[in-house]
Design an enzyme around this catalytic site. Structure first.
Site, PDB file in Angstrom:
ATOM      1  N   LEU A   1       1.694   3.492  -2.210  1.00  0.00           N
ATOM      2  CA  LEU A   1       1.412   4.720  -2.976  1.00  0.00           C
ATOM      3  C   LEU A   1       0.437   5.635  -2.237  1.00  0.00           C
ATOM      4  CD1 LEU A   1       1.116   3.215  -6.576  1.00  0.00           C
ATOM      5  CD2 LEU A   1       3.104   4.278  -5.490  1.00  0.00           C
ATOM      6  N   GLY A   2       0.041   5.255  -1.034  1.00  0.00           N
ATOM      7  CA  GLY A   2      -0.903   6.071  -0.263  1.00  0.00           C
ATOM      8  C   GLY A   2      -0.227   7.198   0.492  1.00  0.00           C
ATOM      9  N   GLN A   3      -1.006   7.809   1.404  1.00  0.00           N
ATOM     10  CA  GLN A   3      -0.525   8.995   2.121  1.00  0.00           C
ATOM     11  C   GLN A   3       0.753   8.702   2.913  1.00  0.00           C
ATOM     12  OE1 GLN A   3      -3.038  10.415   5.295  1.00  0.00           O
ATOM     13  NE2 GLN A   3      -2.065  12.412   5.365  1.00  0.00           N
TER      14      GLN A   3
ATOM     15  N   ASP B   1      -1.431  -7.177  -4.773  1.00  0.00           N
ATOM     16  CA  ASP B   1      -2.705  -7.127  -4.051  1.00  0.00           C
ATOM     17  C   ASP B   1      -2.454  -7.853  -2.719  1.00  0.00           C
ATOM     18  OD1 ASP B   1      -5.181  -7.609  -2.959  1.00  0.00           O
ATOM     19  OD2 ASP B   1      -6.116  -8.231  -4.844  1.00  0.00           O
TER      20      ASP B   1
ATOM     21  N   GLY C   1       0.827  -1.219   0.000  1.00  0.00           N
ATOM     22  CA  GLY C   1       0.000   0.000   0.000  1.00  0.00           C
ATOM     23  C   GLY C   1       0.853   1.258   0.000  1.00  0.00           C
TER      24      GLY C   1
ATOM     25  N   TYR D   1     -14.086  -0.069  10.062  1.00  0.00           N
ATOM     26  CA  TYR D   1     -12.642   0.221  10.100  1.00  0.00           C
ATOM     27  C   TYR D   1     -12.075  -0.120  11.480  1.00  0.00           C
ATOM     28  CZ  TYR D   1      -8.380   3.140   9.741  1.00  0.00           C
ATOM     29  OH  TYR D   1      -7.092   3.613   9.728  1.00  0.00           O
TER      30      TYR D   1
ATOM     31  N   ASP E   1       1.977  -1.752  -4.402  1.00  0.00           N
ATOM     32  CA  ASP E   1       0.597  -1.303  -4.212  1.00  0.00           C
ATOM     33  C   ASP E   1      -0.267  -2.084  -5.190  1.00  0.00           C
ATOM     34  OD1 ASP E   1      -0.526   1.574  -2.801  1.00  0.00           O
ATOM     35  OD2 ASP E   1      -1.864   0.620  -4.251  1.00  0.00           O
ATOM     36  N   ILE E   2      -1.574  -2.072  -4.972  1.00  0.00           N
ATOM     37  CA  ILE E   2      -2.478  -2.701  -5.933  1.00  0.00           C
ATOM     38  C   ILE E   2      -2.573  -1.843  -7.201  1.00  0.00           C
ATOM     39  CG2 ILE E   2      -4.624  -1.627  -5.094  1.00  0.00           C
ATOM     40  CD1 ILE E   2      -5.903  -4.464  -5.404  1.00  0.00           C
ATOM     41  N   ARG E   3      -2.276  -0.532  -7.028  1.00  0.00           N
ATOM     42  CA  ARG E   3      -2.264   0.392  -8.172  1.00  0.00           C
ATOM     43  C   ARG E   3      -0.856   0.435  -8.752  1.00  0.00           C
ATOM     44  NH1 ARG E   3      -3.045   6.028  -6.026  1.00  0.00           N
ATOM     45  NH2 ARG E   3      -2.716   5.372  -3.873  1.00  0.00           N
TER      46      ARG E   3
HETATM   47  N1  LIG Z   1      -3.505   8.399   7.309  1.00  0.00           N
HETATM   48  C1  LIG Z   1      -3.959   8.384   8.548  1.00  0.00           C
HETATM   49  O1  LIG Z   1      -4.395   9.422   9.081  1.00  0.00           O
HETATM   50  C2  LIG Z   1      -3.933   7.091   9.332  1.00  0.00           C
HETATM   51  C3  LIG Z   1      -4.263   7.116  10.687  1.00  0.00           C
HETATM   52  C4  LIG Z   1      -4.259   5.926  11.406  1.00  0.00           C
HETATM   53  C5  LIG Z   1      -3.879   4.728  10.789  1.00  0.00           C
HETATM   54  N2  LIG Z   1      -3.563   4.739   9.470  1.00  0.00           N
HETATM   55  C6  LIG Z   1      -3.201   3.449   8.860  1.00  0.00           C
HETATM   56  O2  LIG Z   1      -1.968   3.553   8.142  1.00  0.00           O
HETATM   57  C7  LIG Z   1      -1.999   2.705   6.997  1.00  0.00           C
HETATM   58  C8  LIG Z   1      -1.687   3.497   5.748  1.00  0.00           C
HETATM   59  O3  LIG Z   1      -2.648   4.549   5.652  1.00  0.00           O
HETATM   60  P1  LIG Z   1      -2.614   5.640   4.490  1.00  0.00           P
HETATM   61  O4  LIG Z   1      -3.153   6.881   5.095  1.00  0.00           O
HETATM   62  O5  LIG Z   1      -1.315   5.660   3.793  1.00  0.00           O
HETATM   63  O6  LIG Z   1      -3.749   5.035   3.546  1.00  0.00           O
HETATM   64  P2  LIG Z   1      -4.091   5.421   2.030  1.00  0.00           P
HETATM   65  O7  LIG Z   1      -5.521   5.147   1.806  1.00  0.00           O
HETATM   66  O8  LIG Z   1      -3.551   6.765   1.695  1.00  0.00           O
HETATM   67  O9  LIG Z   1      -3.204   4.341   1.234  1.00  0.00           O
HETATM   68  C9  LIG Z   1      -3.526   2.970   1.257  1.00  0.00           C
HETATM   69  C10 LIG Z   1      -2.942   2.335   0.009  1.00  0.00           C
HETATM   70  O10 LIG Z   1      -3.335   0.964   0.016  1.00  0.00           O
HETATM   71  C11 LIG Z   1      -3.579   0.609  -1.326  1.00  0.00           C
HETATM   72  N3  LIG Z   1      -4.438  -0.578  -1.366  1.00  0.00           N
HETATM   73  C12 LIG Z   1      -5.789  -0.662  -1.229  1.00  0.00           C
HETATM   74  N4  LIG Z   1      -6.195  -1.933  -1.356  1.00  0.00           N
HETATM   75  C13 LIG Z   1      -5.082  -2.683  -1.560  1.00  0.00           C
HETATM   76  C14 LIG Z   1      -4.840  -4.064  -1.753  1.00  0.00           C
HETATM   77  N5  LIG Z   1      -5.840  -4.962  -1.787  1.00  0.00           N
HETATM   78  N6  LIG Z   1      -3.568  -4.475  -1.920  1.00  0.00           N
HETATM   79  C15 LIG Z   1      -2.536  -3.596  -1.914  1.00  0.00           C
HETATM   80  N7  LIG Z   1      -2.704  -2.259  -1.749  1.00  0.00           N
HETATM   81  C16 LIG Z   1      -3.959  -1.819  -1.566  1.00  0.00           C
HETATM   82  C17 LIG Z   1      -4.222   1.823  -1.965  1.00  0.00           C
HETATM   83  O11 LIG Z   1      -4.063   1.805  -3.377  1.00  0.00           O
HETATM   84  C18 LIG Z   1      -3.446   2.955  -1.290  1.00  0.00           C
HETATM   85  O12 LIG Z   1      -2.353   3.387  -2.084  1.00  0.00           O
HETATM   86  C19 LIG Z   1      -3.389   2.053   7.006  1.00  0.00           C
HETATM   87  O13 LIG Z   1      -3.316   0.799   7.668  1.00  0.00           O
HETATM   88  C20 LIG Z   1      -4.219   3.006   7.834  1.00  0.00           C
HETATM   89  O14 LIG Z   1      -5.307   2.358   8.438  1.00  0.00           O
HETATM   90  C21 LIG Z   1      -3.572   5.878   8.734  1.00  0.00           C
END
Ligand SMILES: NC(=O)c1ccc[n+]([C@@H]2O[C@H](COP(=O)([O-])OP(=O)(O)OC[C@H]3O[C@@H](n4cnc5c(N)ncnc54)[C@H](O)[C@@H]3O)[C@@H](O)[C@H]2O)c1
Length: 318
Positions: free
Chosen positions: A10-12, A52, A8, A141, A34-36
């Site tokens: 490519l996320g935040q 994935d 994952g 969640y 990432d899945i993307r």
């Molecule tokens: N950002 C926050 O404020 C926050 C706060 C508490 C906990 N978290 C946890 O931190 C982790 C990362 O959060 P984030 O903010 O980067 O999330 P995000 O949504 O920005 O990124 C998640 C990434 O996971 C990828 N993804 C989705 N389904 C997938 C799959 N089946 N296989 C592989 N990749 C997949 C998405 O494409 C995305 O790039 C998560 O576990 C989240 O619960 C985040």
């Protein structure tokens, strides 16, 4: 030297964790996945695999071909998205974690898993929420997060997998946009303050939640994985926080730099309901005592840096 797989990525959080890990352990030692597929140069300067996290085979292939010994498992659906797609959240958040833990068990990997303040619920003590306390979350969640914490503890106790993790509060950052969480307002507000001088907030003005600036979130992830295991009483789901504030208070901190900034409120009942079920503030003394957690940014320092970074970013993008 560690060899790391980030799911994952490519996320935040992953967008900033991967470069930080590459700086520390070397670009070739950190596989982004990432899945993307990455747009433009989002994969950075090291290996990328499309994975994935619900596929045992795809995770295993990457672990074997890159000789991975540590997985940072970030793939997840966030709180607001999980309420829209509860079945998918169950499959990805819990099913994906199970697959990652199984591959880790089979191939001797350590695993970092971020939990969240969403793992608490309305019956949890809401102020200075202790490390070990009542956890009966009411969102999908939160349910996947508390079950994930327990699953990580189980894999450590039962199979000796080196699982570790933190409970993040809302994370504020300026690189990648947030992925659909309840604390996204605390990122959007800075963009809109610069672009429009005004922001319509989806939470009520007095909603108090814990937050953290991304550089501290990255440090927490790296530090807990490097901590001396002999000193860890807890392993997974350490409460960590850096600050807590309300929308009124973050708006006031922005007005110190942009005096004409105006906040208004268009409350989204789903995200307000999620926020109301979470703590006002959490107690992170276990993380401080067991592995020396100490954040660098408070609200004022974060606001100053966010506004500077975003002004440059928005200027560059025209
Ligand atoms: N950002 C926050 O404020 C926050 C706060 C508490 C906990 N978290 C946890 O931190 C982790 C990362 O959060 P984030 O903010 O980067 O999330 P995000 O949504 O920005 O990124 C998640 C990434 O996971 C990828 N993804 C989705 N389904 C997938 C799959 N089946 N296989 C592989 N990749 C997949 C998405 O494409 C995305 O790039 C998560 O576990 C989240 O619960 C985040």
């Amino acid at each position: 030297m560690k060899r790391i797989l980030v799911t994952g990525s490519l996320g935040q959080i992953g967008s900033e964790l991967v470069p930080a890990l590459r700086e520390r352990y070397g670009s070739d030692h950190v596989v982004s996945s990432d899945i993307r597929t990455p747009a433009g140069d989002a994969a950075g300067d090291g290996p990328f695999e499309q994975i994935d996290c619900t596929s045992h085979e795809q995770i295993q292939r990457a672990v074997l071909s890159h000789r991975v010994d540590t997985v940072y498992h970030l793939a997840s659906l966030l709180s607001a998205v999980a309420e829209q797609r509860p079945g998918a959240a169950w499959e990805i958040n819990l099913g994906g974690l199970y697959k990652v833990l199984e591959v880790a068990r089979e191939h001797g990997c350590a695993v970092f898993v971020p939990s969240s303040i969403a793992a608490f619920g309305p019956s949890t003590p809401l102020d200075r929420t202790p490390q070990d306390t009542i956890q009966r979350p009411t969102s999908m969640y939160g349910i996947t997060k508390v079950a994930g914490e327990l699953l990580c503890d189980y894999y450590h106790r039962r199979f000796g997998v080196d699982t570790r993790g933190v409970r993040y509060p809302g994370i504020v950052s300026h690189m990648a946009p947030p992925g659909g969480g309840t604390t996204d307002y605390a990122v959007e507000i800075y963009y809109e303050a610069i672009r429009q001088g005004r922001y319509a907030c989806f939470l009520k003005g007095n909603t108090r939640l814990d937050m953290m600036y991304m550089p501290d979130a990255i440090e927490a992830a790296i530090q807990v994985m490097e901590a001396d295991p002999g000193k860890l009483v807890h392993r997974n789901a350490f409460n960590v926080t850096a600050m807590n504030f309300t929308p009124e208070e973050i708006a006031a901190s922005i007005r110190a730099h942009i005096p004409e900034f105006v906040i208004s409120y268009e409350v989204d009942p789903v995200r307000q309901g999620l926020a109301d079920s979470w703590p006002n503030s959490i107690d992170d003394s276990a993380a401080r005592e067991e592995w020396g957690w100490e954040p660098s940014y408070d609200l004022e320092a974060m606001t100053k840096d966010m506004l500077e970074q975003l002004r440059q970013k928005l200027q560059r993008s025209g």
